[in-house]
Structure formats: structure tokens, C-alpha cells
Design an enzyme around this catalytic site. Sequence first.
Site, mmCIF file in Angstrom:
data_model
loop_
_atom_site.group_PDB
_atom_site.id
_atom_site.type_symbol
_atom_site.label_atom_id
_atom_site.label_comp_id
_atom_site.label_asym_id
_atom_site.label_seq_id
_atom_site.Cartn_x
_atom_site.Cartn_y
_atom_site.Cartn_z
ATOM 1 N N GLY A 95 0.250 -1.179 0.048
ATOM 2 C CA GLY A 95 -0.257 -0.094 0.360
ATOM 3 C C GLY A 95 1.062 1.173 -0.095
ATOM 4 O O GLY A 95 0.106 2.610 0.072
ATOM 5 N N GLN A 96 1.835 1.305 0.107
ATOM 6 C CA GLN A 96 3.105 2.154 -0.184
ATOM 7 C C GLN A 96 3.094 3.087 -1.421
ATOM 8 O O GLN A 96 2.876 2.613 -2.704
ATOM 9 C CB GLN A 96 4.164 1.845 0.602
ATOM 10 N N THR A 97 2.869 4.699 -0.906
ATOM 11 C CA THR A 97 2.306 5.202 -2.611
ATOM 12 C C THR A 97 3.356 6.215 -2.881
ATOM 13 O O THR A 97 3.413 7.086 -4.058
ATOM 14 C CB THR A 97 1.048 5.895 -2.416
ATOM 15 N N VAL A 98 4.087 7.206 -1.603
ATOM 16 C CA VAL A 98 5.086 7.460 -1.601
ATOM 17 C C VAL A 98 6.851 7.240 -0.938
ATOM 18 O O VAL A 98 6.126 6.643 0.366
ATOM 19 C CB VAL A 98 4.460 8.591 -0.429
ATOM 20 N N HIS A 102 7.898 7.203 5.864
ATOM 21 C CA HIS A 102 7.336 8.032 6.702
ATOM 22 C C HIS A 102 6.812 6.562 7.490
ATOM 23 O O HIS A 102 6.235 5.621 7.492
ATOM 24 C CB HIS A 102 6.716 8.664 5.641
ATOM 25 N N HIS A 104 2.938 6.501 9.400
ATOM 26 C CA HIS A 104 0.860 7.725 10.001
ATOM 27 C C HIS A 104 1.146 8.100 11.395
ATOM 28 O O HIS A 104 1.649 7.361 11.670
ATOM 29 C CB HIS A 104 0.815 7.193 9.058
HETATM 30 P P1 AMP Z 1 1.589 5.791 1.872
HETATM 31 O O1 AMP Z 1 0.779 5.128 0.945
HETATM 32 O O2 AMP Z 1 2.154 5.061 3.310
HETATM 33 O O3 AMP Z 1 3.109 5.806 0.534
HETATM 34 O O4 AMP Z 1 1.638 7.172 2.360
HETATM 35 C C1 AMP Z 1 1.841 8.353 1.406
HETATM 36 C C2 AMP Z 1 0.817 9.158 2.604
HETATM 37 O O5 AMP Z 1 1.282 10.492 1.297
HETATM 38 C C3 AMP Z 1 -1.073 9.148 1.810
HETATM 39 O O6 AMP Z 1 -1.784 9.548 3.241
HETATM 40 C C4 AMP Z 1 -1.528 10.319 1.196
HETATM 41 O O7 AMP Z 1 -2.228 11.164 1.356
HETATM 42 C C5 AMP Z 1 0.052 12.014 1.918
HETATM 43 N N1 AMP Z 1 0.486 12.730 0.850
HETATM 44 C C6 AMP Z 1 0.752 12.514 -0.838
HETATM 45 N N2 AMP Z 1 1.492 13.469 -1.122
HETATM 46 C C7 AMP Z 1 0.946 14.633 -0.061
HETATM 47 C C8 AMP Z 1 1.269 15.801 0.280
HETATM 48 N N3 AMP Z 1 1.831 16.516 -0.970
HETATM 49 N N4 AMP Z 1 2.008 16.181 1.286
HETATM 50 C C9 AMP Z 1 1.335 15.543 2.718
HETATM 51 N N5 AMP Z 1 1.005 14.237 2.576
HETATM 52 C C10 AMP Z 1 0.779 14.169 1.168
#
Ligand code: AMP
Length: 143
Positions: A95-98, A102, A104
Site C-alpha cells: 500500500g505504499q504510495t510515496v 514515513h 503515519h
Molecule cells: P503511503 O501510502 O503510506 O505511502 O502514504 C503516503 C501518504 O502521503 C498518503 O496518506 C497521502 O495522502 C500523503 N501525501 C501524498 N502527497 C502528499 C503531500 N504533497 N503532502 C502531504 N501528504 C501527502
Amino acid sequence: MAYDPDNIFAKILRGEANAHVVLDEEHCLGFMDLMPQSPGHTLIIPREPVENIFDLSAEGLAVLIATTQRVARAVKTAFRPAGVMILQLNGADAGQTVFHIHFHVIPRYPGEGLTLHARSVADAEELREHAARIRAALQVVPQ
Ligand code: AMP
């Protein structure tokens, strides 16, 4: 996969993208999640360019989790949630998108459904106000 220096959190760290910052320290940055799963949803990242938990040193992880605990305490003080979820995902299939590691900090409130990702961008004024509440709470929570 090699670390992508153009991921959005790397841009936030370089000041090339905006964030509602709650904590700005030598090793870590904390800021509001743009698409919060609940009011007060905060992210904590290391400054080190690392993709996931497997690539982070034990020392780096120790600082990151201790900072996450401190921010979570502040979120608890600021929002008085019923519970606080700490979440950390590794790899797209998890589920990692960035792809900059990090944690949460997600306040949980009674009756709220549990989803992994929210879909809508929060109101900027609301994020600004939430960040200010957490920054204020960080001044009073124990280190
Ligand atoms: P994950 O899916 O664990 O990689 O979480 C990535 C998180 O980054 C998600 O909850 C997004 O809502 C958040 N996110 C994406 N872009 C930004 C941004 N520019 N500033 C703050 N949060 C972000």
C-alpha cells in the site's frame, strides 16, 4: 528499486513543495497528510533519502520512531482522539504510495470506518489550523 529523489516528500524536504509542517528538526520533518484519513493525520519522515524500513539504519529508525512517538503524543493532546493508529507501509503491494519512508500518526474516533488511504485533499485552511494545534501541543508534551 533505487530511491527516487523526485518523490513528493523529497521535494518537501528540499522546499520545492509545500507542506503544513508541525516539526522541523535536524533528523526529521513532521507535516500534515494532504489527504487525511481523519482530522489530525500527520506524517513523520527522516531527512535521510531512504525508501523503506529495510534501507534505514537502526540508528535512523530509532530517531524516527522516537520522533513519531513525540508527535503522536502532541496529536493526542491536540485532538483528544479515542485512539491513535501508527502506520508504516513498505512496497506498493503493502500500500505504499510515496517511496520515502514515513510513519503515519492517525487519530481514531468512534464510529469511523477504517480505510488505508483517503481520496480527497483536505481544505488548506483546516490543515493550517490543525498543524498549528499540533505545533502548540509539541511545546508542552514531554520529550
Ligand atoms: P503511503 O501510502 O503510506 O505511502 O502514504 C503516503 C501518504 O502521503 C498518503 O496518506 C497521502 O495522502 C500523503 N501525501 C501524498 N502527497 C502528499 C503531500 N504533497 N503532502 C502531504 N501528504 C501527502
